[in-house]
Design a protein around this motif. Structure first.
Motif, PDB file in Angstrom:
ATOM      1  N   LEU A  70      11.520  -7.136  -3.928  1.00  0.00           N
ATOM      2  CA  LEU A  70      10.353  -6.397  -4.412  1.00  0.00           C
ATOM      3  C   LEU A  70      10.348  -6.146  -5.915  1.00  0.00           C
TER       4      LEU A  70
ATOM      5  N   ILE B  92       4.033  -5.260  -6.099  1.00  0.00           N
ATOM      6  CA  ILE B  92       3.051  -4.200  -5.830  1.00  0.00           C
ATOM      7  C   ILE B  92       2.688  -3.548  -7.157  1.00  0.00           C
ATOM      8  N   THR B  93       1.410  -3.549  -7.514  1.00  0.00           N
ATOM      9  CA  THR B  93       1.016  -2.835  -8.737  1.00  0.00           C
ATOM     10  C   THR B  93       0.820  -1.361  -8.380  1.00  0.00           C
TER      11      THR B  93
ATOM     12  N   THR C 242       4.074   1.611   0.636  1.00  0.00           N
ATOM     13  CA  THR C 242       4.110   0.184   0.969  1.00  0.00           C
ATOM     14  C   THR C 242       5.394  -0.442   0.435  1.00  0.00           C
ATOM     15  N   ALA C 243       5.837   0.004  -0.736  1.00  0.00           N
ATOM     16  CA  ALA C 243       7.098  -0.508  -1.308  1.00  0.00           C
ATOM     17  C   ALA C 243       8.244  -0.222  -0.344  1.00  0.00           C
TER      18      ALA C 243
ATOM     19  N   GLY D 112       0.977   2.824  -2.785  1.00  0.00           N
ATOM     20  CA  GLY D 112       1.846   1.774  -3.344  1.00  0.00           C
ATOM     21  C   GLY D 112       3.313   2.048  -3.066  1.00  0.00           C
ATOM     22  N   LEU D 113       3.727   3.299  -3.248  1.00  0.00           N
ATOM     23  CA  LEU D 113       5.132   3.664  -3.032  1.00  0.00           C
ATOM     24  C   LEU D 113       5.502   3.541  -1.544  1.00  0.00           C
TER      25      LEU D 113
ATOM     26  N   ALA E  26       0.082   1.284   4.718  1.00  0.00           N
ATOM     27  CA  ALA E  26       1.212   0.388   4.436  1.00  0.00           C
ATOM     28  C   ALA E  26       1.470  -0.576   5.595  1.00  0.00           C
TER      29      ALA E  26
ATOM     30  N   ILE F 232       7.769  -3.847  -8.664  1.00  0.00           N
ATOM     31  CA  ILE F 232       6.623  -2.927  -8.761  1.00  0.00           C
ATOM     32  C   ILE F 232       6.249  -2.740 -10.229  1.00  0.00           C
TER      33      ILE F 232
ATOM     34  N   GLY G 299       3.260   0.834  -7.861  1.00  0.00           N
ATOM     35  CA  GLY G 299       4.167   1.070  -6.734  1.00  0.00           C
ATOM     36  C   GLY G 299       4.957   2.355  -6.851  1.00  0.00           C
ATOM     37  N   THR G 300       4.523   3.250  -7.741  1.00  0.00           N
ATOM     38  CA  THR G 300       5.313   4.454  -8.014  1.00  0.00           C
ATOM     39  C   THR G 300       4.830   5.683  -7.262  1.00  0.00           C
TER      40      THR G 300
ATOM     41  N   ASN H  90      -2.730  -2.844  -5.973  1.00  0.00           N
ATOM     42  CA  ASN H  90      -2.944  -1.486  -5.480  1.00  0.00           C
ATOM     43  C   ASN H  90      -3.314  -0.497  -6.580  1.00  0.00           C
TER      44      ASN H  90
END
Ligand code: NAI
Length: 249
Positions: free
Chosen positions: A33, A11-12, A22-23, A19-20, A221, A35, A14-15, A87
């Motif tokens: 995973l 996931i780009t 979805t992570a 994104g987070l 997500a 990120i 993801g922070t 993302n």
């Protein structure tokens, strides 16, 4: 739940935000995973909240050379990739007369060029089957003031979902897009607006959503999990609009 069991996913961005969230869901569905992000502090926060098993790759999404490094790291650690959620993105909103070339190029580099070259860099390591999901936006469809450049970057992603699907499906790579409507995430705090202007914007945007509220990152997500999993094996080159009706009604 094991809808992504044994899937190796990246996931780009993801922070934070979508994104987070979805992570978190990918992990709960059994994915392995990785990120990316560019801010060391938020990457460290993500490591703490997602757990030490997550592969954290610092990389600027607008930097083409960095995308090759990301692919190389994923190859070295995971040996291949089953799911790529592109993302990371920025929303730079300005009236047309306030744009300059530098800002325009930065929006396109972050939202379109980097993601494009990350897909290219991943081609040698994509599994068969593999799923690529692009995070577009309802702003590719609606004529909202100040979104000319942002909306154009997202419309480009929708085009890529179709054209790259046509080109890559023979290798077992599906490319699809989600188009979220307004979602409550830290993105709105990054628009450079005062608190009062941010509230005015939020109220005006909310009025344009038929269900009468902002969406939650989890609501996006869940759709990404579907598109990432084999449940969507017959879904190719499509766009899933999750926007409270904003772009359709
Ligand atoms: P956010 O600001 O909470 O998250 C954005 C993520 O992208 C962060 O992890 C950030 O570090 C990363 N990112 C941004 N520029 C980067 C760069 N140059 N290099 C590496 N990482 C970078 O925002 P949110 O809302 O979660 O946005 C995620 C995606 O969803 C974006 O592509 C956005 O355009 C899209 N989107 C958001 C909507 C919303 O209302 N929040 C609506 C429609 C689409």
């Amino acid at each position: 739940m094991n809808r992504l069991k044994d899937k190796r996913a990246l996931i780009t961005g993801g922070t934070s935000g979508i994104g987070l969230e979805t992570a978190r869901l990918f992990l709960s569905e059994g994915a392995r995973l990785a990120i990316t992000g560019r801010n060391p502090a938020t990457l460290e926060e993500a490591r703490r909240s997602l757990g030490a098993d997550v592969l954290i790759i610092p990389a600027d999404a607008s930097d083409v050379a960095a995308q090759k490094t990301v692919a190389e790291t994923v190859r070295r650690v995971f040996g291949g990739l089953d799911v790529l959620f592109l993302n990371a993105g920025i929303a730079d909103l300005r009236p047309v007369e306030q744009w300059d070339e530098r800002g325009f190029d930065h929006s396109f580099a972050t939202n379109v060029k980097g993601p494009y070259f990350l897909i290219q860099a991943m081609l040698p390591i994509f599994a068969n089957p593999a799923s690529v999901v692009l995070n577009a936006s309802v702003n590719a469809h609606v004529g909202m003031p100040a979104t000319s450049v942002y909306g154009a970057t997202k419309a480009a992603l929708l085009s890529l979902a179709r054209t790259l699907s046509g080109e890559l499906i023979s290798r077992g790579i599906r490319v699809n897009a989600v188009s979220p409507g307004p979602i409550s995430t830290p993105l709105y705090g990054k628009l450079g607006l005062s608190e009062a202007d941010r509230k005015t914007l939020a109220a005006s945007v909310q009025n344009q959503v038929p269900v009468g509220r902002f969406g939650d990152a989890t609501e996006i997500a869940h759709a990404i999990v579907f598109l990432a999993s084999d449940e969507s094996a017959f879904t190719v080159g499509s766009e899933l609009m999750i926007d409270g009706g904003m772009g359709n009604l």
